[in-house]
Design an enzyme around this catalytic site. Structure first.
Site, PDB file in Angstrom:
ATOM      1  CG  HIS A 181      -2.190   0.795   1.036  1.00 10.87           C
ATOM      2  ND1 HIS A 181      -2.304   1.837   0.145  1.00 10.87           N
ATOM      3  CD2 HIS A 181      -3.401   0.718   1.669  1.00 10.87           C
ATOM      4  CE1 HIS A 181      -3.513   2.369   0.230  1.00 10.87           C
ATOM      5  NE2 HIS A 181      -4.197   1.711   1.137  1.00 10.87           N
ATOM      6  CG  ASP A 401     -11.990  -6.494 -21.573  1.00 14.81           C
ATOM      7  OD1 ASP A 401     -11.608  -7.684 -21.510  1.00 14.81           O
ATOM      8  OD2 ASP A 401     -12.680  -6.054 -22.515  1.00 14.81           O
TER       9      ASP A 401
END
Length: 468
Positions: A181, A401
């Protein structure tokens, strides 16, 4: 670190599903490997920003995406396609292929070594339909689809991304990723994964080029704290905080997700006055959950409780954060209240506290945060009786995608201690779309929390499913 990586070839897993019979499946994983940039990249050292390297972000953050099979791509192997695209994407996002090192005064830096990110290839004898109702947070068997490779989870000297792609028996697959993070927030990660998707579909360069420029969110010289930051108050506290409770009751933790559709939100809004009806659903729901959770905690009325709303600073007044910036670009403006006053007051009291948080977020506020972090040694945000909540409905974690369309679900695997998320992409049995909020609490507190929600018309469990 390399010598600590071991292969886990076969892992049986049994998970109780929503039906009466348990779901049984096995996962076979290949030896973890490092994916490096497909072309030479600069070897240099880059500083993280003073927002990036605070103590509260020094952990690894997991996400998961589920993809159905695509009839026209039966011969394509998602593992091969994604691995190749990752190598190409790392040419542009080459700091991800490096390692975090620590400089003077605990300052974190990225050593751009080109060593690569960690990748695990796997196969599971289960279909996406068999997983069925379990495809939502909390995704309790994430360990099978995002294997914690031994030696990979440190902040310093470890891969900054861990990815596992698991082929399913139906031709679909699961893409799971774990992010250091300190490198990025969820929006920053989404920029990287969008690039992976674009390159997988044949692009030669990203439609949005990455921007480092971490100095934008560095402290001023000299640093000066000009705003009030309840989120970083370091408290001397004799009572057990909720984080301590979670640690002490580790074997007695409940992790549940609550669905809020049109009827639930309408029910909650009946408790707020007319002048606050224009507030967003996020503000209304955050206020309601904070108040309900505090009631469930059964604190001394004099205890101070906090609600921190994670606010993206991109596009905020005065801040010139480039659209390609993929570092951490958020702050935790925090509302505080005495527990008794919050619990005994109408919901409008909590909501007014929350709506004020929006007005705080500007260039001065985030600069003041960076200054405070530098002056006080990068402290952890306050966890004593604190509740952090983030809206990830607009991050686009379900929109990557790789050649198989959008995912059935994409987002966090669930809640963290003291932290919850508003997750979109779900519908109830009536086909109504809504927000899912995972909550993590010790079981006795969770039962009281659930009862408080029930008294306000919020049912649990609810039959829910991904909307796709």
């Amino acid at each position: 670190m390399h010598n600590q990586i071991h292969c886990l070839n076969y892992s049986p897993y049994i998970m109780a599903s929503s039906s009466s019979s348990p779901l049984r499946f096995s996962v076979k994983r290949r030896e973890p490997q490092l994916i490096v940039p497909s072309k030479p990249t600069p070897h240099e050292i880059k500083q993280l920003s003073d927002i990036d390297d605070q103590q509260g972000l020094r952990f690894h953050f997991p996400f998961v995406m589920f993809y159905r099979s695509h009839p026209s791509l039966k011969r394509e192997d998602p593992v091969k396609v994604i691995k190749e695209a990752l190598g190409k994407a790392l040419v542009f996002y080459y700091p991800f292929a490096g390692r975090i090192i620590e400089g003077p005064r605990s300052k974190l830096l990225v050593d751009c070594t080109g060593e690569g990110i960690l990748f695990v290839e796997a196969d599971a004898d289960v279909t996406i339909d068999q997983l069925g109702d379990s495809i939502h947070p909390p995704f309790s068997y994430i360990e099978e689809f995002l294997h914690d490779v031994p030696g990979s989870s440190g902040i310093l000297g470890c891969p900054l991304l861990l990815i596992q792609v698991t082929r399913l028996a139906c031709g679909g697959f699961i893409f799971a990723i774990r992010l250091n993070h300190t490198m990025s927030d969820s929006l920053g990660l989404s920029k990287f994964l969008n690039t992976v998707g674009e390159l997988a579909l044949g692009a030669s360069t990203p439609s949005l080029l990455p921007v480092w420029e971490r100095e934008i969110l560095n402290a001023r010289n000299p640093p000066r704290v000009t705003c009030v930051h309840h989120e970083y108050e370091q408290l001397t506290h004799t009572e057990t905080s909720i984080v301590m409770s979670l640690q002490e009751h580790e074997k007695n933790i409940a992790h549940r997700s609550f669905f809020f559709g049109p009827s639930e939100l309408k029910s909650i809004r009946t408790h707020i006055p007319p002048h606050l009806q224009k507030c967003s659903n996020f503000e209304v729901l955050a206020s309601f959950l904070w108040r309900s959770r505090t009631i469930a905690l059964q604190l001394d009325p004099k205890e101070v409780v906090r609600l921190s709303v994670i606010v993206n600073v991109r596009g905020k007044q005065g801040l010139k954060v480039p659209s390609g910036y993929y570092g951490n670009a958020f702050a935790y403006p925090t509302a505080i209240s005495k527990a008794g006053l919050l619990c005994q007051s109408p919901l409008g009291y909590a909501l007014e506290l929350v709506t004020r948080l929006k007005t705080q977020m500007n260039e001065e506020y985030i600069k003041s945060v960076a200054d405070l972090l530098v002056l006080k040694g990068r402290p952890h945000y306050t966890t004593v009786w604190s509740f952090l909540i983030a809206d990830v409905t607009r991050v686009g974690l379900g929109d990557f995608d790789f050649g198989w369309g959008n995912s059935v679900y994409g987002g966090p695997i669930g809640a963290r201690p003291c932290t919850s998320f508003h997750v979109s992409g779900f519908k109830n049995s009536y086909g109504e779309e809504g927000i899912l909020v995972p909550i993590l609490l010790p079981l006795p507190i969770m039962n009281r929390f659930q009862q408080e929600l029930l008294s306000n018309g919020i049912q649990y469990p609810r039959k829910i499913a991904p909307k796709l």
